[in-house]
Design an enzyme around this catalytic site. Structure first.
Site, mmCIF file in Angstrom:
data_model
loop_
_atom_site.group_PDB
_atom_site.id
_atom_site.type_symbol
_atom_site.label_atom_id
_atom_site.label_comp_id
_atom_site.label_asym_id
_atom_site.label_seq_id
_atom_site.Cartn_x
_atom_site.Cartn_y
_atom_site.Cartn_z
ATOM 1 N N HIS A 1 3.050 -8.275 -11.090
ATOM 2 C CA HIS A 1 1.850 -8.806 -11.745
ATOM 3 C C HIS A 1 1.733 -8.255 -13.174
ATOM 4 O O HIS A 1 1.299 -8.961 -14.082
ATOM 5 C CB HIS A 1 0.609 -8.455 -10.926
ATOM 6 C CG HIS A 1 -0.645 -8.982 -11.545
ATOM 7 N ND1 HIS A 1 -0.878 -10.327 -11.690
ATOM 8 C CD2 HIS A 1 -1.707 -8.352 -12.098
ATOM 9 C CE1 HIS A 1 -2.041 -10.508 -12.292
ATOM 10 N NE2 HIS A 1 -2.555 -9.325 -12.555
ATOM 11 N N ARG B 1 -2.238 -6.458 -8.226
ATOM 12 C CA ARG B 1 -3.356 -6.737 -9.147
ATOM 13 C C ARG B 1 -4.246 -5.516 -9.330
ATOM 14 O O ARG B 1 -5.068 -5.478 -10.240
ATOM 15 C CB ARG B 1 -4.162 -7.944 -8.648
ATOM 16 C CG ARG B 1 -3.406 -9.246 -8.910
ATOM 17 C CD ARG B 1 -3.934 -10.404 -8.116
ATOM 18 N NE ARG B 1 -5.227 -10.883 -8.563
ATOM 19 C CZ ARG B 1 -5.875 -11.901 -7.995
ATOM 20 N NH1 ARG B 1 -5.322 -12.530 -6.971
ATOM 21 N NH2 ARG B 1 -7.045 -12.289 -8.438
ATOM 22 N N ARG C 1 -13.479 -14.120 -14.996
ATOM 23 C CA ARG C 1 -13.896 -13.691 -13.658
ATOM 24 C C ARG C 1 -15.136 -12.862 -13.864
ATOM 25 O O ARG C 1 -15.130 -11.947 -14.684
ATOM 26 C CB ARG C 1 -12.812 -12.837 -12.995
ATOM 27 C CG ARG C 1 -11.597 -13.606 -12.531
ATOM 28 C CD ARG C 1 -10.708 -12.733 -11.663
ATOM 29 N NE ARG C 1 -9.420 -13.350 -11.422
ATOM 30 C CZ ARG C 1 -9.184 -14.238 -10.461
ATOM 31 N NH1 ARG C 1 -10.152 -14.602 -9.641
ATOM 32 N NH2 ARG C 1 -7.987 -14.753 -10.304
ATOM 33 N N THR D 1 -6.295 -17.874 -4.079
ATOM 34 C CA THR D 1 -7.270 -18.840 -3.559
ATOM 35 C C THR D 1 -7.053 -20.235 -4.122
ATOM 36 O O THR D 1 -7.563 -21.212 -3.582
ATOM 37 C CB THR D 1 -8.699 -18.421 -3.929
ATOM 38 O OG1 THR D 1 -8.823 -18.496 -5.359
ATOM 39 C CG2 THR D 1 -8.998 -17.009 -3.462
ATOM 40 N N LYS E 1 -9.758 -17.866 -19.255
ATOM 41 C CA LYS E 1 -10.311 -17.780 -17.895
ATOM 42 C C LYS E 1 -11.262 -16.593 -17.791
ATOM 43 O O LYS E 1 -11.008 -15.541 -18.347
ATOM 44 C CB LYS E 1 -9.155 -17.601 -16.898
ATOM 45 C CG LYS E 1 -9.584 -17.471 -15.457
ATOM 46 C CD LYS E 1 -8.385 -17.350 -14.530
ATOM 47 C CE LYS E 1 -7.873 -15.937 -14.427
ATOM 48 N NZ LYS E 1 -6.755 -15.805 -13.471
ATOM 49 N N ASP F 1 2.003 -19.604 -13.604
ATOM 50 C CA ASP F 1 1.268 -18.370 -13.299
ATOM 51 C C ASP F 1 2.156 -17.492 -12.431
ATOM 52 O O ASP F 1 3.108 -17.984 -11.821
ATOM 53 C CB ASP F 1 -0.042 -18.699 -12.564
ATOM 54 C CG ASP F 1 -1.121 -17.646 -12.807
ATOM 55 O OD1 ASP F 1 -0.786 -16.544 -13.276
ATOM 56 O OD2 ASP F 1 -2.295 -17.931 -12.517
#
Ligand code: R5P
Length: 312
Positions: free
Chosen positions: A130, A96, A194, A224, A192, A219
């Site tokens: 990713h 990531r 963040r 988490t 989404k 996904d």
């Protein structure tokens, strides 16, 4: 043709054994352990001179230890005169960190690619990075497999009457669209957000129609579980009939076991690239094994066959 040899560190022995079982060959003998000063020691317990060596090691928690094990195994194989060394990395940790998206931050996925090359790997085999661009961080050949057909095949067997595949963000839309195409169904995308680096994600709104539908969230990884639970809530609020949750890499931080263990999720589907910390108690789970796919790809790499043909 040089003989093939497969070894693993301590990251996920069960996966390496499953790959070897598929290849109908034994997992090689190799010592990988830590001294009391936390220095890692590696010793191949058989001759690997001129052999086609595959080192299976996902970069999973404890991430930095497993990464060092891999690097030291590569170094030991190089110094033992292996003919060719392929780093088989079912989960690419630090993936990531693939771009400079804030001021004064590293691109750690690139740094790790440099480490692997400098240690002496000749090739890399991995699955569902990713971001596909991570391939370009390497100057050695890299084969990236994909588990999306396996996910699609599994959901196809469920014969859901009105499925919609859902991506948890725009970045995941390409993979989710691939699964939707294979299932011949609609795609929806969660918007989404963040806000900072605190690992909290919020599903803001939904692009697409899910009322009365059986939703399949796809996904690349779950850490988490925050992305998934907020997406499940959003889909439920919008009238979804049921919500299946799936990912390729089940990293599952301890918090994920609290967040995801809910009957709000019809089934939690993932592959075996990462060892589970513990079982779930309430949510039904399904593990799809990627060991046969990795075994087939390794055989093709060894014999000079096409890896791309695995996905035709
Ligand atoms: C993010 O871009 C990834 O595709 C996943 O959505 C993310 O890694 C999930 O993280 P978490 O489970 O911590 O929300």
């Amino acid at each position: 043709m040089r003989e093939m040899a497969v070894f693993t560190g301590n990251a996920h022995r069960a996966f390496a054994e499953a790959v070897c079982q598929h290849l109908e060959m034994p997992l090689g003998e190799c010592e990988v352990f830590e001294f009391s000063n936390e220095n890692i020691f590696v010793k191949f317990l058989e001759n690997i001179r001129e052999r086609d060596v595959f080192l299976i090691q996902p970069i999973v928690p404890p991430v930095n230890t497993r990464l060092m094990e891999l690097l030291i195994m590569i170094d030991a194989a190089k110094r033992a005169s292996a003919g060719r060394i392929t780093a088989v990395i079912p989960y690419y940790g630090y993936g990531r960190s693939d771009k400079k998206d804030q001021p004064r931050v590293p691109i750690t996925a690139r740094l790790i690619a440099n480490f692997i090359e400098v240690a002496g790997a000749n090739r890399v085999l991995t699955v569902d990075l990713h971001a596909g661009q991570i391939q370009g961080f390497f100057n050695i050949p890299l084969d990236e497999l994909t588990a999306l057909p396996l996910l699609a095949d599994y959901f196809h067997t469920l014969r859901l009457p009105a499925p919609t595949v859902v991506a948890t963000d725009v970045g995941g839309a390409k993979g989710a669209r691939d699964v939707a195409r294979r299932l011949d169904c609609d795609l929806a995308i969660v918007d989404k957000r963040r806000t900072d680096n605190n690992e909290r994600a919020e599903a803001m709104t939904l692009i697409g129609e899910v009322e009365g539908r059986d939703c399949i969230i796809v996904d690349d990884e779950i850490l988490t579980g925050g992305t998934m639970v907020s997406s499940v809530r959003l889909l439920r609020d919008r009238g979804a009939r049921s919500v299946y949750v799936s990912c390729i890499h089940p990293i599952f931080a301890p918090r994920a076991y609290d967040l995801l263990d809910t009957k709000e999720i019809a089934e939690l589907v993932f592959t075996d690239t990462v060892p589970l910390r513990q079982p779930f108690e309430h949510v039904p789970t399904r593990t799809l094994s990627l060991a046969p796919l990795f075994g087939d790809a390794m055989h093709r790499i060894h014999t000079g066959g096409s890896v791309g043909e695995l996905f035709l």
